[in-house]
Enzyme design. Sequence first.
Site, PDB file in Angstrom:
ATOM      1  CG  HIS A 178      -1.612   1.281   1.512  1.00  0.00           C
ATOM      2  ND1 HIS A 178      -2.952   1.460   1.263  1.00  0.00           N
ATOM      3  CD2 HIS A 178      -1.163   2.456   2.025  1.00  0.00           C
ATOM      4  CE1 HIS A 178      -3.298   2.701   1.586  1.00  0.00           C
ATOM      5  NE2 HIS A 178      -2.221   3.321   2.066  1.00  0.00           N
ATOM      6  CD  GLU A 179       1.682   3.878   3.671  1.00  0.00           C
ATOM      7  OE1 GLU A 179       2.095   4.896   3.084  1.00  0.00           O
ATOM      8  OE2 GLU A 179       0.603   3.859   4.284  1.00  0.00           O
ATOM      9  CG  HIS A 182       0.455   6.284  -0.961  1.00  0.00           C
ATOM     10  ND1 HIS A 182      -0.713   6.840  -1.434  1.00  0.00           N
ATOM     11  CD2 HIS A 182       0.135   5.693   0.226  1.00  0.00           C
ATOM     12  CE1 HIS A 182      -1.695   6.607  -0.569  1.00  0.00           C
ATOM     13  NE2 HIS A 182      -1.213   5.920   0.447  1.00  0.00           N
ATOM     14  CE1 TYR A 193      -3.519  10.526   0.417  1.00  0.00           C
ATOM     15  CE2 TYR A 193      -3.278  12.024   2.276  1.00  0.00           C
ATOM     16  CZ  TYR A 193      -3.468  10.749   1.780  1.00  0.00           C
ATOM     17  OH  TYR A 193      -3.601   9.685   2.651  1.00  0.00           O
ATOM     18  CD  GLU A 202      -4.675   6.654   1.718  1.00  0.00           C
ATOM     19  OE1 GLU A 202      -4.696   5.446   2.020  1.00  0.00           O
ATOM     20  OE2 GLU A 202      -3.677   7.380   1.905  1.00  0.00           O
ATOM     21  CG  ASP A 276      -8.894  11.095   6.269  1.00  0.00           C
ATOM     22  OD1 ASP A 276      -7.655  11.103   6.159  1.00  0.00           O
ATOM     23  OD2 ASP A 276      -9.609  10.156   5.845  1.00  0.00           O
ATOM     24  CG  HIS A 281      -6.952   7.463   5.330  1.00  0.00           C
ATOM     25  ND1 HIS A 281      -6.389   8.716   5.496  1.00  0.00           N
ATOM     26  CD2 HIS A 281      -5.926   6.603   5.111  1.00  0.00           C
ATOM     27  CE1 HIS A 281      -5.079   8.619   5.393  1.00  0.00           C
ATOM     28  NE2 HIS A 281      -4.765   7.359   5.152  1.00  0.00           N
TER      29      HIS A 281
END
Length: 355
Positions: A178-179, A182, A193, A202, A276, A281
């Site tokens: 996932h990270e 990005h 974002y 996300e 957020d 998210h």
Amino acid sequence: MNTTCHCGSLSHNPLHCILPPHVLEHMLNAKDKKVRQIALDNIIASAHMRAVRSALPPERAVMGFTTLTPGGKYREVYDGQHKPTNQLPGKLVRNEGQKPTKDPATDEAYDYAGDTYDFYSGVFKRDSLDNHGLRLISSVHVGQNWDNAFWNGRQMAYGDGDGQAFGRFTQSVDVVGHELTHGVVSYSADLVYQDEPGAMNEHFADVFGTLVKQWKNNQTVKQADWLLGKELVIPAPTRQAIRNMANPGTAFKNDPYLGTDPQPKHIKNKYKGPSDNGGVHINSGILNYAFYLAATAIGGKAWETVGPIWYVALTQRLVRTSSFADLAKETIDIAGKQGAAVQNAVKAAWKKVGL
């Protein structure tokens, strides 16, 4: 205490964290004084990291930085030695080709970064995050009881967890995938974002993170659990993962530390508030559910069926300000190249979530 936490940023250089800010905000109001202090420490650490991140150039501007190699897989893992997050990367403890260190966090970060590289290389013929051999740099043992993992535009960083709700953040290959995804997003559509583009950012990270796990385990859509971060969540009746792509809004419920998962699964329940970064998210759950519906309707192995559709959309069709409607339109169009049955499955999935 009325404290807000935004792991992201409204700048061009957001900090991409796996743990949503609403979780830390809930922990900040926990009955347990230790948990409240852990949450406060995490919020302060995130603020420090955002400050550092805002001073860095965007990913596209670091071509020629020392993270570049002539091409191919190259990993470095550093020990953050529990120092503040503004002192990264730390002490080098393992680089490409070296033997395991017997430190679980170091070896998981190394192995799962390799799995992510191998996934993108083997499935999409992509040479690292930027498609030009970007080094995969990771720091482990970051901060004290730190509950998060992030990509800051140059490297990964992983906390060891608080021991109450979370264990070390290197335990889940899908979180690592996932990270790092990005980074792929930044070098392709570079989705802003914030609001819908941020939720898509996300969403793509969740999609390809879970596909890395399914690919690594050679799972069909029926065999996959569709849970993100299952391995790092300390088991309890009230929590199962960080996110549930098959059933958004159910990853945790009435949990004393985490609260209740706020992700919607239909556009009519889209979060429209300011927290957020406009719900990046939170609203990603709508898109995650559509992807899950399309994948299960088509069957087989998702990285071979719907995965390529979403990859083409990300790398060839979308732009920084694309919307949910744009994503639906482009994936339906791309799916048509795989035949009417696949296109109809993708179209039905988007209709199910109200798009």
